[in-house]
Design a protein around this motif. Structure first.
Motif: not given
Length: 198
Positions: A47-74
């Motif tokens: 994955l691209k370095v910094g992909i987390f920031e790209d995903l945060v933009v889509h958090a609402k559409d994905l119905s995921l919080s930043e913490a849930e996105l962080r855990d998913a990426i890790k």
């Protein structure tokens, strides 16, 4: 005829355990961004370095919080299937699957260290299991010599029994000193808690 008793709806198993929230989050990523988060058996891509920031933009559409996105990426960036993709010079991908950088020699070496650590730990566990079964009179030689297989993360995402240990949980115990490699791969801080229940 036709007046038979209605069949009762199948009740869920009483001992069914809930699905790990991280598995649900990764499933949403796989559905929304299949080119960046391919389903098994397709190989994972760096994955691209910094992909987390790209995903945060889509958090609402994905119905995921930043913490849930962080855990998913890790979770996604830990495990043999991801580490195998980190080969020096391999293209990193953004959410659309387009090239967004290359894997460095240092990142590739870090992934190899993680794989070697996991293999050594699995071999040690297999030897310990074989030794403990030798002491048990009912153990047969075929099961005593059987290696302990690590369940791939992808199986836990798509077909593992609820409550099974995920590769991410195993990785937490396996390589705490190498968490930075997985975190750096997705530009996620290695110091934040990775346990969804924490």
């Amino acid at each position: 005829r036709g007046g038979g008793a209605a069949r009762p709806a199948a009740a869920p198993a009483a001992d069914a355990k809930p699905v790990d929230p991280v598995v649900k989050s990764i499933g949403r990523l796989q559905k929304r961004f299949p080119n960046a988060f391919p389903k098994n058996p397709a190989p994972k891509l760096p994955l691209k370095v910094g992909i987390f920031e790209d995903l945060v933009v889509h958090a609402k559409d994905l119905s995921l919080s930043e913490a849930e996105l962080r855990d998913a990426i890790k979770t996604w960036c830990r495990g043999s299937r991801y580490w195998k993709s980190l080969v020096e010079g391999a293209a990193r991908v953004d959410l659309t699957g387009a090239e967004a950088g290359k894997v460095t020699a240092q990142e590739a070496a870090g992934a190899q260290r993680l794989q070697a650590h996991r293999a050594a730990k699995s071999a040690k566990a297999a030897a310990a299991s074989a030794d403990s079964q030798k002491d048990t009179p009912a153990a047969n030689s075929a099961s005593a010599a059987a290696p302990v297989h690590e369940a791939p993360q992808e199986a836990s995402l798509e077909a593992s029994p609820p409550g099974a240990q995920t590769e991410e949980q195993a990785a937490r115990a396996d390589a705490p000193s190498d968490d930075k490699v997985a975190a750096q791969s997705a530009n996620v801080s290695a110091t934040t808690p990775t346990d969804p229940e924490a």
